[in-house]
Design a protein around this motif. Structure first.
Motif, short mmCIF file in Angstrom:
data_model
loop_
_atom_site.label_atom_id
_atom_site.label_comp_id
_atom_site.label_asym_id
_atom_site.label_seq_id
_atom_site.Cartn_x
_atom_site.Cartn_y
_atom_site.Cartn_z
N PRO A 43 0.86 -1.19 0.00
CA PRO A 43 0.00 0.00 0.00
C PRO A 43 0.90 1.24 0.00
O PRO A 43 1.96 1.24 0.62
CB PRO A 43 -0.76 -0.12 1.32
N LYS A 44 0.48 2.31 -0.69
CA LYS A 44 1.28 3.53 -0.70
C LYS A 44 1.31 4.17 0.69
O LYS A 44 2.30 4.77 1.08
CB LYS A 44 0.75 4.51 -1.74
N GLN A 45 0.22 4.03 1.43
CA GLN A 45 0.19 4.52 2.81
C GLN A 45 0.87 3.51 3.71
O GLN A 45 0.72 2.29 3.49
CB GLN A 45 -1.25 4.66 3.28
N HIS A 46 1.55 3.97 4.74
CA HIS A 46 2.22 3.06 5.66
C HIS A 46 1.21 2.33 6.54
O HIS A 46 0.47 2.96 7.28
CB HIS A 46 3.22 3.81 6.53
N HIS A 47 1.19 1.00 6.45
CA HIS A 47 0.39 0.17 7.35
C HIS A 47 1.25 -1.01 7.77
O HIS A 47 2.05 -1.52 6.98
CB HIS A 47 -0.87 -0.38 6.66
N ASP A 48 1.07 -1.46 8.99
CA ASP A 48 1.75 -2.66 9.49
C ASP A 48 1.33 -2.85 10.94
O ASP A 48 1.21 -1.85 11.67
CB ASP A 48 3.28 -2.48 9.41
N PRO A 49 1.12 -4.08 11.41
CA PRO A 49 1.06 -5.33 10.66
C PRO A 49 -0.32 -5.51 10.01
O PRO A 49 -1.16 -4.61 10.07
CB PRO A 49 1.29 -6.38 11.76
N ILE A 50 -0.56 -6.68 9.46
CA ILE A 50 -1.81 -6.95 8.76
C ILE A 50 -3.02 -6.77 9.68
O ILE A 50 -4.07 -6.30 9.25
CB ILE A 50 -1.79 -8.36 8.11
#
Ligand code: 5GP
Ligand code: ZN
Length: 139
Positions: A43-50
């Motif tokens: 994803p272009k936006q920062h996400h973590d974890p699932i």
């Protein structure tokens, strides 16, 4: 996330070999391929974890993963693929920005995963783990 390598790739501060992009997603070549053609879908936006990623972001991402797997099959003539998504250092995750690996696989590519199946002590142990997770499910 200013110190995230994948955010820097999205921002164009670190170069990548781009395969596909849309307003939410970037797909690029993994610099250290398990098999040549190995790609990362992020994803272009920062996400973590699932588990902390919104469902709509994940839904779109997995649809792109499917598109990339189909395009690899068509273009690279691979026989199949591995789709891998690591969460946490314990799982082998090196870059803490959500990403799916899409790895083309060929019948004679010679790669094997070190997938050593283990055994439960008994059926009760397996059942207890199943019940614990089932009762922790959110609606
Ligand atoms: P993880 O272990 O976090 O699931 O996978 C991270 C992946 O990112 C690895 O396969 C690694 O080769 C790839 N990678 C790490 N740094 C870079 C980079 O700067 N550019 C590209 N294209 N891939 C990277
Ligand atoms: Zn990031």
């Amino acid at each position: 996330m200013s110190d995230c390598i994948f955010c820097k790739i999205v921002a164009g501060e670190i170069p990548c070999t781009r395969v596909y992009e849309d307003d939410q997603t970037l797909v690029f070549m993994d610099i250290g391929p398990i098999i040549k053609g190995h790609m990362l879908v992020i994803p272009k936006q920062h996400h973590d974890p699932i588990t902390e990623t919104p469902d709509d972001v994940l839904g779109h991402l997995i649809a792109v993963v499917k598109k990339i797997a189909a395009a690899q099959k068509k273009a690279l003539k691979c026989d199949g693929c591995n789709i891998i998504q690591n969460n946490g250092v314990c799982s082998g995750q090196a870059v803490p920005h959500l990403h799916f690996h899409v790895i083309p696989r060929f019948e004679k590519d010679g790669h094997t995963w070190n997938w050593a199946a283990k055994k439960y002590d008994d059926m009760q142990e397996m059942k207890q783990l199943a019940e614990a997770v089932a009762s922790a499910l959110t609606p």
